[in-house]
Design an enzyme around this catalytic site. Sequence first.
Site, PDB file in Angstrom:
ATOM      1  N   HIS A 120      18.185 -36.009  -3.420  1.00 19.82           N
ATOM      2  CA  HIS A 120      18.691 -37.210  -4.071  1.00 19.82           C
ATOM      3  C   HIS A 120      19.661 -37.990  -3.183  1.00 19.82           C
ATOM      4  O   HIS A 120      20.767 -38.327  -3.632  1.00 19.82           O
ATOM      5  CB  HIS A 120      19.294 -36.834  -5.416  1.00 19.82           C
ATOM      6  CG  HIS A 120      18.293 -36.172  -6.323  1.00 19.82           C
ATOM      7  ND1 HIS A 120      17.615 -36.850  -7.314  1.00 19.82           N
ATOM      8  CD2 HIS A 120      17.802 -34.914  -6.344  1.00 19.82           C
ATOM      9  CE1 HIS A 120      16.769 -36.031  -7.920  1.00 19.82           C
ATOM     10  NE2 HIS A 120      16.872 -34.844  -7.352  1.00 19.82           N
ATOM     11  N   CYS A 121      19.248 -38.283  -1.948  1.00 20.48           N
ATOM     12  CA  CYS A 121      20.096 -39.024  -0.989  1.00 20.48           C
ATOM     13  C   CYS A 121      21.451 -38.360  -0.822  1.00 20.48           C
ATOM     14  O   CYS A 121      22.453 -39.040  -0.559  1.00 20.48           O
ATOM     15  CB  CYS A 121      20.333 -40.483  -1.422  1.00 20.48           C
ATOM     16  SG  CYS A 121      18.865 -41.466  -1.542  1.00 20.48           S
TER      17      CYS A 121
END
Length: 384
Positions: A338-339
């Site tokens: 998720h980044c």
Amino acid sequence: MNSIYLDNAATSWPKPDCVYDAVDSFNRKMGGSPGRGSNSRSIEAGTIVLQTREALARLFNVSDSSRIVFTSGVTESINVGFKGVLNPGDGVIISGMEHNAVARPLHELQKNGVEVSIAPCAPDGTLDPKALELLIRKNTRMICMLHASNLTGTIMPIAEAGRVARDNGVLFMVDSAQTAGVLEIDVEKQNIDLLAFTGHKSLFGLQGTGGLYIRPGLEVRTLKEGGTGSLSEHTFQPDFLPDRFESGTLNTPGLAGLGAGIGFILQNGVKKIHDHERELTDTLINGLKEIKGLTLYGPADIRLRTAVVSFNVKGMECGEVSFILDQKHGIICRSGLHCAPMAHRTSGTLELGAVRLSPGYFNTREEIEKVIEVIHGIASGADK
Ligand code: PMP
């Protein structure tokens, strides 16, 4: 098939009707470039921008709304906060849960001699503020951290971190991407010098909107210069806010929507929105906890988290789970990394990634119950 949207941590959907109406009304009936000349459309557009700025000032307890400058979102704001303030040799302390919006600009700045220290977090993402204090050095210029994790929902102790920053004479920057609109943010009480916010998540605005609050007296260099509609006789950049940081025509349709979104929040109250999201999260976690073979991440104590619930199912890849949820059941969520590789490392999911469900204000309890039932079916192998 009716879909169930559970990806509000990426971007909120739907928006309140007033947001769509405000954007549409600006585009169809008004137009106009804010701060450019004195025609009536330009003045109307400028009024919309000012109203949005003032609504944000109310939400974040900012006494002078001109200290809030508009950007394209948290990512740009954090870049301004770091690159406009830090010099070679300066030290920055961050948490072990940061998003790449913080980690990547710092990675670049490290090449120019900025020193980065990481305050370790527990696997559930929680941070003991004492860890920040232990990392303070003579050259420490700033503490920067997110207010809540986009992976585990863990709420960070920003009031305590703000106190550590103030007591040690260092700046405090907060990434509020996951919290602005659902948790209280008060730049005075929490000693925040730089507040980066994004418009398209819990503020109910459009993508590509956001901004940065800059505490009065703090000198920040610009990352871009250009036309501001003010001091047009000069080639130098105005030195006053917000113009100094708002070169180029603003995203006025987006800011019209953002203003309406904040209006909706101020009218309903942050607490009501938060209470509803907490109830949904509570139901979701309690349901998922009972499912065999499912690993949940983040704090067990619901009071320590926002409406972000990540998990994995034993023997399945997270992408497979989200694919079944989406394609067979119309349940929209995000899976993978998720980044936020730092947060994945802390929570032990850098290899696996995770499925993330993020309810929002417009989800219902019935939807959450349906999602639990579907995930039960997937985890039991009945739904592959
Ligand atoms: N920080 C966090 C914690 C986030 O969740 C996000 C969005 N995923 C960002 C920063 C970046 O926000 P934006 O893409 O709106 O700049």
